[in-house]
Design a protein around this motif. Structure first.
Motif, mmCIF file in Angstrom:
data_model
loop_
_atom_site.group_PDB
_atom_site.id
_atom_site.type_symbol
_atom_site.label_atom_id
_atom_site.label_comp_id
_atom_site.label_asym_id
_atom_site.label_seq_id
_atom_site.Cartn_x
_atom_site.Cartn_y
_atom_site.Cartn_z
ATOM 1 N N ARG A 68 0.811 -1.218 0.000
ATOM 2 C CA ARG A 68 0.000 0.000 0.000
ATOM 3 C C ARG A 68 0.848 1.273 0.000
ATOM 4 N NH1 ARG A 68 -4.146 -0.252 4.605
ATOM 5 N NH2 ARG A 68 -2.782 -1.819 5.541
ATOM 6 N N ASP A 69 2.120 1.203 0.446
ATOM 7 C CA ASP A 69 2.954 2.397 0.332
ATOM 8 C C ASP A 69 3.215 2.719 -1.135
ATOM 9 O OD1 ASP A 69 4.554 0.170 0.000
ATOM 10 O OD2 ASP A 69 6.046 0.726 1.509
ATOM 11 N N CYS A 76 0.136 4.500 -2.437
ATOM 12 C CA CYS A 76 0.125 5.927 -2.047
ATOM 13 C C CYS A 76 0.974 6.745 -3.016
ATOM 14 C CB CYS A 76 0.647 6.091 -0.622
ATOM 15 S SG CYS A 76 -0.434 5.389 0.648
ATOM 16 N N GLN A 77 2.157 6.236 -3.347
ATOM 17 C CA GLN A 77 3.016 6.932 -4.298
ATOM 18 C C GLN A 77 2.335 7.045 -5.668
ATOM 19 O OE1 GLN A 77 6.829 5.531 -6.700
ATOM 20 N NE2 GLN A 77 7.399 5.862 -4.575
ATOM 21 N N CYS A 105 -5.638 5.310 1.702
ATOM 22 C CA CYS A 105 -4.432 5.739 0.972
ATOM 23 C C CYS A 105 -4.664 7.090 0.287
ATOM 24 C CB CYS A 105 -4.034 4.680 -0.058
ATOM 25 S SG CYS A 105 -3.399 3.156 0.673
ATOM 26 N N SER A 152 8.915 2.754 4.320
ATOM 27 C CA SER A 152 7.571 2.893 3.742
ATOM 28 C C SER A 152 7.172 4.358 3.608
ATOM 29 C CB SER A 152 6.543 2.143 4.606
ATOM 30 O OG SER A 152 6.692 0.750 4.441
ATOM 31 N N ALA A 186 5.977 5.998 0.206
ATOM 32 C CA ALA A 186 4.618 6.554 0.155
ATOM 33 C C ALA A 186 4.601 8.057 -0.093
ATOM 34 C CB ALA A 186 3.886 6.241 1.459
ATOM 35 N N MET A 200 -0.230 4.699 7.714
ATOM 36 C CA MET A 200 1.200 4.421 7.596
ATOM 37 C C MET A 200 1.671 3.465 8.688
ATOM 38 S SD MET A 200 2.528 5.574 4.904
ATOM 39 C CE MET A 200 4.119 4.969 5.412
#
Length: 801
Positions: free
Chosen positions: A385-386, A389-390, A427, A684, A688, A725
């Motif tokens: 999931r990081d 997010c990016q 996110c 992370s 992210a 996070m």
């Protein structure tokens, strides 16, 4: 079967070649939406991937990007460009082929955006960057095909998550886009197909004839390997003999440090002045390029290398691969073996060199797995999931988007098909505001909704910073170790950040030949005091090493159980027979725990076969539990197959220490007291986009990044413990550094069946661990002699005189 285009048919005829069946099949499946080709190394799979492109483009193609080729390695894109240029020139095709990586000059990148070539060769990071520009729809407007080479290597990391999100974005921009994956080593082709193109774009798997079995064996070195150690330097005379007998030899090592040490000794022993070189990822780009050019020109007889040469660079003159040290992973071994005799229907030739006596067993198990075609692979978890997010920030940099549309797009990416809307929204909220505890700070207020409900950048100028921080590779920091006070204390050396993260105050370890006590981490400096004991609590720090795969560990245990050790050298078979007579041999469905006295200390040895990271974590947890029980543990050492602990009191009930729920409680407490979570959070948070590695005009140092990430971690833990996070950090910590999942899997497998064997003396299988424990480096010519003497004493003690 379709008729071959004349320019391709004529080219094959002029070369006197006939098309391989899988190359023909790829041309016949040109219109297939998604296709995974599994073909042996040297089987022309890259050409098979490009043949439909050359057929469609024809001699005089219109301008515009037609095919995107994505590789895990920059060096591979340059190699493919060289290899493509010959058939394009010989077929007289007016096709432009260019590469675009981090090494591509800025002027060329700008020109490629304005006037893209017909075929662009790139990496996942460069694709993410191109997709983050406002003109991405124009650049990719005519894109018809995307080829992902060495897809198995990408599927094992966050780079694969990033790439699949990028392909989902491309599919939105180019609805008719066709996907092709290429690989030589796939343990589960249908699963890799789902990773490349999930439903509704079901991926067809095409498997080529595997060709002849590789010619693989263990190198006969004349002398048995040492009882411990990882460098394989004892085998240098035999290896040099093989180098002299072959045209070009690749000598693979599992770590860069081992490669450097081995190359140094190989160079000193190379009295015939054979041209040899070294190649690994820490060398400068120029140094690597010189070695690659010399290899391509056939000027080198041997290259000592690491994973930097695992993948498909085509050097046809390589006729031997030597793997020094147990391969740890059958798939990686097959990949490396394939570098030799890089031609179809020519058997690859490889020799394995076990670095120590236990690795003999592991190498035999690996050879059996290769011959049986039994490739290892762990089930792949959901996409990180990081990385998502990016991707959300990068999407916003390219232009406004609707949340519903982006969620639908993201869940069409293989790793994210199981993503829930709540996870996506968390996110998105993080990307927009930083989350509940951080939304008051302007710097994390990055996205806003416009009047049409679309999400867009709050400040368009932030797009530059987002682009500068794209990517999932976070460099490993080396931390200085100093005696307190840190600013005035003498520097003792450096340790990997991953090792420092596992320490809690009071732990002692060995550096520069002395035992030191860990006091804390202060601004990227590991502060220590002089240890009061002669024995380090944590005996060895070895950096991040490959852990033996679950499948390979199971094969080793099966080899023990079989009792037929005819495939093993006599010295190794005798060793195992003595272990069986004195104690027991480990099995898969039971956990062997030995206890025995030695030199006034009580020892506990747990044979979990869970891999180095998990066995290290098990040592940390068991010593913690022993401390609570008043058993006065002094230290431990871990390898891929066992954890050896020594202390002042005997352990009479190891089963009590190994209760799963109690170990998990100990794990939770341990995690809360050291830097593992903070280190994982930092990694992370960088991926992210919470922490910027690079800002316009300057690059943030590791010290600045760690300092700010520690403050953020403490703030979120205190004021927003449910922050996304922190959830991500926990997920990553559990499957990364500490590998607690393999400990739990091991305990679930044995279901409380623990064989406790009290022994009167050190056992044959445990004895080599003493040579790992607390080894103080002895400089000079006497080093090996002293180590040999220690080994002989230990083995005599274990009954192996």
């Amino acid at each position: 079967m379709h008729a071959l285009p004349p320019h391709i048919a004529d080219w094959f005829a002029a070369r006197g070649w006939s098309m391989h069946p899988h190359q023909r099949a790829m041309l016949d499946r040109t219109a297939t939406p998604a296709l995974l080709l599994v073909a042996p190394t040297g089987g022309g799979k890259t050409l098979a991937g490009f043949l439909p492109t050359l057929a469609e483009l024809g001699p005089k193609p219109p301008p515009g990007l037609h095919t995107l080729y994505i590789s895990p390695l920059k060096a591979l894109t340059a190699d493919i460009r060289r290899n493509l240029s010959a058939p394009i020139a010989e077929m007289a095709l007016d096709i432009r082929v260019e590469d675009r990586t981090g090494d591509t000059p800025q002027t060329q990148r700008r020109r490629q955006r304005a006037d893209p070539p017909h075929i662009l060769l790139t990496t996942p990071e460069s694709l993410a960057l191109m997709l983050s520009y406002e003109d991405a729809p124009r650049i990719f407007a005519g894109l018809k095909r995307v080829i992902v080479d060495e897809i198995h290597a990408l599927a094992e990391s966050k780079r694969g998550d990033q790439l699949m999100l990028g392909l989902a974005r491309l599919q939105t921009l180019c609805p008719g886009l066709r996907r092709v994956g290429l690989s030589a080593t796939v343990d589960d082709p249908p699963a890799l197909g789902r990773f490349l193109a999930p439903h509704p774009h079901a991926c067809e798997v095409l498997t080529a004839d595997p060709g002849p079995a590789p010619d693989i064996a263990m190198l006969d070195t004349g002398t048995p390997p040492p009882w411990a150690g990882g460098g394989g330097r004892y085998a240098i005379p035999a290896i040099l003999n093989q180098v002299a007998r072959h045209r070009t030899t690749l000598i693979f090592h599992n770590t860069r440090a081992q490669a450097e040490l081995f190359f140094h000794d190989l160079w000193l022993a190379n009295t015939d002045s054979l041209p040899i070189a070294i190649h690994h990822g820490s060398l400068s780009r120029d140094a690597r390029a010189k070695v690659e050019a010399a290899m391509a020109a056939g000027q080198l007889r041997a290259v000592v290398c690491t994973g930097s040469l695992d993948l498909g660079i085509d050097w046809g003159d390589v006729d031997l691969v030597i793997q020094v040290g147990a391969p740890k992973n059958v798939k990686r071994l097959v990949q490396r073996i394939g570098r030799a005799n890089h031609r179809y229907n020519a058997p690859s030739k490889a020799l394995l060199v076990p670095a120590n006596r236990f690795e003999v067993v592991e190498c035999v198990a690996a050879l059996q797995a290769v011959r049986a075609g039994d490739l290892d692979g762990e089930p792949r978890g959901p996409g990180a999931r990081d990385v998502l997010c990016q991707h959300i920030l990068a999407t916003a940099a390219a232009g406004p988007f609707h949340a519903d549309d982006l969620f639908a797009e993201v869940t069409r990416a293989g790793p994210y098909t199981g993503l829930t809307r709540a996870q996506f929204d968390a996110c998105l909220d993080f990307a927009a505001t930083g989350g509940y505890a951080l939304r008051a700070y302007d710097r994390w207020q990055r996205l806003m909704q416009d009047d049409h409900g679309r999400w867009r950048l709050r400040d368009p100028r932030s797009a530059r910073a987002i682009r500068m921080n794209l990517g999932t590779i976070v460099e490993e920091e080396m931390l200085k170790v100093r005696l307190k006070p840190a600013r005035a204390g003498a520097p003792l050396g450096q340790v990997e950040e991953a090792f420092a993260a596992t320490l809690t105050p009071g732990d002692t370890f060995l550096i520069g030949g002395q035992v030191v006590r860990y006091e804390g981490l202060r601004e990227m400096v590991v502060e220590v005091s002089r240890g009061r004991t002669r024995e380090p609590r944590i005996a060895v720090f070895a950096g991040t090493k490959f852990a033996t795969s679950t499948r390979l560990a199971d094969r080793i245990l099966a080899l023990f159980r079989a009792g037929d050790w005819s495939a093993l050298p006599a010295h190794t078979a005798d060793w195992l027979a003595l272990q069986r007579d004195l104690s027991r041999l480990p099995t898969r469905d039971r956990l062997l725990v030995e206890t025995f006295p030695r030199e006034g200390r009580h020892h506990l040895c747990v044979y979990g076969f869970a891999g180095r990271n998990a066995q290290q974590t098990l040592g940390l947890l068991l010593t913690r539990r022993m401390e609570e029980a008043g058993l006065a543990p002094l230290g431990f050492v871990a390898t891929d197959y066992a954890t050896l602990i020594w202390g002042l009191e005997p352990v009479t009930d190891p089963a009590h220490l190994l209760q799963s729920n109690e170990l998990r409680t100990a794990f939770e407490g341990w995690l809360g007291q050291n830097a593992v979570m903070k280190r994982t959070f930092r990694t992370s948070a960088i991926i992210a986009g919470l922490i910027e590695r690079n800002t316009p005009g300057r690059r943030k140092s590791g010290r600045q990044a760690t300092f700010s990430s520690d403050i953020l971690y403490d703030t979120l833990t205190k004021y927003d413990p449910g922050h996304v996070m922190l959830d991500i950090t926990r997920e990553e910590a559990m499957k990364g550094l500490v590998d607690f999942g393999r400990i739990e899997a091991m305990l679930a497998r044995v279901q409380g069946r623990i064989d406790h064997v009290p022994c009167p003396r050190v056992t044959p299988l445990a004895a080599p661990l003493f040579l790992e424990a607390g080894r103080i480096p002895v400089k000079g010519a006497a080093e090996q002699r002293l180590l040999d003497e220690a080994a002989n004493r230990l083995m005599a003690e274990a009954g192996l005189a």
